[in-house]
Enzyme design. Structure first.
Site, PDB file in Angstrom:
ATOM      1  N   SER A   1      36.855  38.880  35.468  1.00  0.00           N
ATOM      2  CA  SER A   1      37.198  39.224  36.753  1.00  0.00           C
ATOM      3  C   SER A   1      35.016  38.321  36.825  1.00  0.00           C
ATOM      4  O   SER A   1      34.695  38.567  35.998  1.00  0.00           O
ATOM      5  CB  SER A   1      36.804  40.209  37.183  1.00  0.00           C
ATOM      6  OG  SER A   1      36.298  40.745  39.047  1.00  0.00           O
TER       7      SER A   1
ATOM      8  N   LYS B   1      39.341  35.655  37.671  1.00  0.00           N
ATOM      9  CA  LYS B   1      39.152  35.488  38.948  1.00  0.00           C
ATOM     10  C   LYS B   1      37.874  35.063  39.514  1.00  0.00           C
ATOM     11  O   LYS B   1      37.144  36.187  39.035  1.00  0.00           O
ATOM     12  CB  LYS B   1      39.411  37.435  38.850  1.00  0.00           C
ATOM     13  CG  LYS B   1      39.493  37.786  40.210  1.00  0.00           C
ATOM     14  CD  LYS B   1      40.065  39.381  40.105  1.00  0.00           C
ATOM     15  CE  LYS B   1      39.212  40.432  40.819  1.00  0.00           C
ATOM     16  NZ  LYS B   1      39.578  41.673  41.242  1.00  0.00           N
TER      17      LYS B   1
ATOM     18  N   LYS C   1      35.105  37.335  42.411  1.00  0.00           N
ATOM     19  CA  LYS C   1      34.377  37.253  43.297  1.00  0.00           C
ATOM     20  C   LYS C   1      34.074  36.300  44.589  1.00  0.00           C
ATOM     21  O   LYS C   1      33.048  35.609  44.071  1.00  0.00           O
ATOM     22  CB  LYS C   1      33.882  37.897  43.343  1.00  0.00           C
ATOM     23  CG  LYS C   1      34.295  39.354  42.120  1.00  0.00           C
ATOM     24  CD  LYS C   1      34.922  39.911  42.869  1.00  0.00           C
ATOM     25  CE  LYS C   1      35.212  41.457  42.098  1.00  0.00           C
ATOM     26  NZ  LYS C   1      36.063  42.261  42.939  1.00  0.00           N
TER      27      LYS C   1
ATOM     28  N   ASP D   1      38.558  37.407  44.913  1.00  0.00           N
ATOM     29  CA  ASP D   1      38.778  38.744  45.617  1.00  0.00           C
ATOM     30  C   ASP D   1      37.811  39.022  46.004  1.00  0.00           C
ATOM     31  O   ASP D   1      36.364  38.586  45.596  1.00  0.00           O
ATOM     32  CB  ASP D   1      38.639  39.897  44.042  1.00  0.00           C
ATOM     33  CG  ASP D   1      38.881  41.287  44.555  1.00  0.00           C
ATOM     34  OD1 ASP D   1      38.597  42.030  43.591  1.00  0.00           O
ATOM     35  OD2 ASP D   1      39.247  41.548  45.785  1.00  0.00           O
TER      36      ASP D   1
ATOM     37  N   ASP E   1      44.959  45.448  47.144  1.00  0.00           N
ATOM     38  CA  ASP E   1      43.909  46.903  45.755  1.00  0.00           C
ATOM     39  C   ASP E   1      43.641  47.514  47.144  1.00  0.00           C
ATOM     40  O   ASP E   1      43.840  48.453  46.964  1.00  0.00           O
ATOM     41  CB  ASP E   1      42.980  45.604  45.450  1.00  0.00           C
ATOM     42  CG  ASP E   1      42.106  46.323  44.854  1.00  0.00           C
ATOM     43  OD1 ASP E   1      41.365  45.905  43.577  1.00  0.00           O
ATOM     44  OD2 ASP E   1      42.023  47.904  44.746  1.00  0.00           O
TER      45      ASP E   1
ATOM     46  N   GLY F   1      41.049  45.995  37.022  1.00  0.00           N
ATOM     47  CA  GLY F   1      40.176  47.254  36.907  1.00  0.00           C
ATOM     48  C   GLY F   1      39.282  47.858  37.203  1.00  0.00           C
ATOM     49  O   GLY F   1      38.675  47.189  38.446  1.00  0.00           O
TER      50      GLY F   1
HETATM   51  C1  LIG Z   1      32.695  46.847  40.448  1.00  0.00           C
HETATM   52  S1  LIG Z   1      33.882  46.219  41.560  1.00  0.00           S
HETATM   53  C2  LIG Z   1      35.489  46.945  40.538  1.00  0.00           C
HETATM   54  C3  LIG Z   1      36.349  46.671  41.618  1.00  0.00           C
HETATM   55  C4  LIG Z   1      37.192  45.268  41.041  1.00  0.00           C
HETATM   56  N1  LIG Z   1      37.363  45.483  40.168  1.00  0.00           N
HETATM   57  C5  LIG Z   1      37.566  43.745  39.208  1.00  0.00           C
HETATM   58  O1  LIG Z   1      36.798  43.059  39.812  1.00  0.00           O
HETATM   59  C6  LIG Z   1      37.532  43.874  37.851  1.00  0.00           C
HETATM   60  C7  LIG Z   1      36.521  44.650  37.527  1.00  0.00           C
HETATM   61  C8  LIG Z   1      37.573  45.088  35.397  1.00  0.00           C
HETATM   62  O2  LIG Z   1      37.459  43.542  34.848  1.00  0.00           O
HETATM   63  O3  LIG Z   1      37.354  46.029  35.270  1.00  0.00           O
HETATM   64  C9  LIG Z   1      37.988  45.290  42.402  1.00  0.00           C
HETATM   65  O4  LIG Z   1      37.589  45.099  43.274  1.00  0.00           O
HETATM   66  O5  LIG Z   1      39.303  44.330  41.863  1.00  0.00           O
HETATM   67 MG   LIG Z   2      40.250  44.089  43.727  1.00  0.00          MG
END
Ligand SMILES: CSCC[C@@H](NC(=O)CCC(=O)O)C(=O)O
Ligand SMILES: [Mg+2]
Length: 366
Positions: free
Chosen positions: A133, A159, A161, A187, A237, A289
């Protein structure tokens, strides 16, 4: 299994770099760990709640409080992990807190039985392909450098953001720089509304695997309306907090892919139920995650090895977030992480590392 007592341990885990999403920027995690002690073994659970209630309504202090005041007193003195969900049912919500406690009970039970998480959950693989991510960055060049680095490390899926103002252009830049074969998804963390449908439809040009949580967590009907306006699959999610939510989302057409995060949905038993439900409905799932340490990461990698997890998860190497993990680090090999094979989680905290990052500990006798 009889629980002698429980330790609530708080640790401070600085991130190797700020991680920016549409709801804020993380620079360190304030983590609650739960250690369940029984006469035969002890078990660990990691609460994925963040320090502030920005991803969902839960937050670290609140999780510790609800475990201390309500969840632990609700547990029978002698129990099997399958009793935990039922015993905690009268207490509404607080799924991340419940997940941490149930996972610690499960870890203790499996360690005592000499059974791994993977074997207990039904893992079908010995290693899992890993995605990564990538946060919102301050410039496109900075983003491209970060993505290039992760691709060099071997991640099989990227991925990004996104949020209003940082969506079409960064996705276009990554697609143009790294080509059409790169597995790419986005995401939004619920940053858009149905009024943004036409803008989100412009993402269809980039052959994304999915668009994750574009709208608010309680917008199941609106996600269904949006899904009819996009060709890119919608993945949920934050909206999916239980198997019932997953069933409703599938029935409504709100999503065609589910990001399963055991902490968000109350634990690994519920995660398996959602996996089974989605698989029966032809809905792909992948393991999300929450910046877990090696403890939560070990459990997630075991879950990601189940047969219905057909898309790479956010199961990155420890070094994605931490210079020093509290367990032996998870390290990418050929874009994959090995599923731990030892009893329970198959990993445990390294004592002196854990002591260095500990900011508080509390023992509760049951
Ligand atoms: C601090 S953001 C945590 C939530 C986010 N998590 C991620 O983007 C992956 C984080 C990881 O690699 O653990 C999501 O919305 O999927
Ligand atoms: Mg997410």
């Amino acid at each position: 299994m009889k629980i002698t007592g429980v330790e609530l341990r708080r640790i401070a885990m600085p991130l190797v770099a700020p991680f920016r999403t549409s709801f804020g920027t993380e620079t360190a995690r304030d983590v609650l760990l739960v250690r369940v002690v029984t006469p035969d073994a002890e078990g660990w659970g990691e609460c994925v709640a963040m320090g502030e209630p920005l991803y969902s309504s839960e937050y670290t202090d609140g999780a510790a409080e609800v475990i201390r005041r309500f969840l632990l007193p609700a547990l029978p003195k002698t129990l099997d992990v399958h009793d935990v969900g039922r015993a905690l049912e009268p207490i509404k919500g607080h799924r991340m807190a419940k997940a941490a406690l149930e996972t610690a009970v499960l870890d203790a039970q499996l360690r005592a039985a000499g059974e791994s998480f993977g074997r207990f959950l039904g893992a079908a693989r010995t290693r899992v392909p890993c995605g990564v991510s990538v946060g919102i960055m301050s410039s496109i060049p900075q983003l491209l450098d970060a993505v290039a680095g992760y691709i060099d490390e071997g991640y099989v899926r990227i991925k990004l953001k996104i949020e209003p103002g940082w969506d079409i252009e960064p996705v276009r830049a990554v697609r143009e720089r790294f080509g059409d074969d790169l597995l790419l998804q986005v995401d939004a963390n619920a940053a858009y509304s149905l009024a943004d449908a036409r803008r989100l439809a412009r993402l269809d040009a980039f052959d994304l695997l999915l668009i994750e949580q574009p709208l608010a967590n309680d917008d199941l009907v609106q996600h269904a309306k949006l899904a009819r306006q996009l060709s890119t699959p919608i993945c949920l999610d934050e909206s999916i907090e239980s198997a019932e939510h997953a069933a409703a989302a599938i029935a409504l057409g709100s999503c065609s892919i589910v990001n399963i995060k055991p902490g968000r949905i109350g634990g690994y038993l519920e995660a398996r139920r959602i996996h089974d439900l989605c698989r029966a409905n032809g809905v792909a799932v992948w393991c999300g995650g929450m910046l877990e340490t090696g403890l939560g990461r070990a459990a997630n990698v075991a879950l990601a090895a189940l047969p219905g997890f057909t898309l790479p998860g956010d199961t990155s190497a420890s070094r994605r977030y931490y210079a020093t993990d509290i367990t032996e680090p998870f390290e990418l090999a050929d874009g994959h992480l090995d599923v731990p094979t030892g009893p329970g989680l198959g990993v445990e905290p390294i004592a002196d590392v854990l002591d260095e990052v500990t900011t508080g500990t509390e023992w509760i006798t049951l």
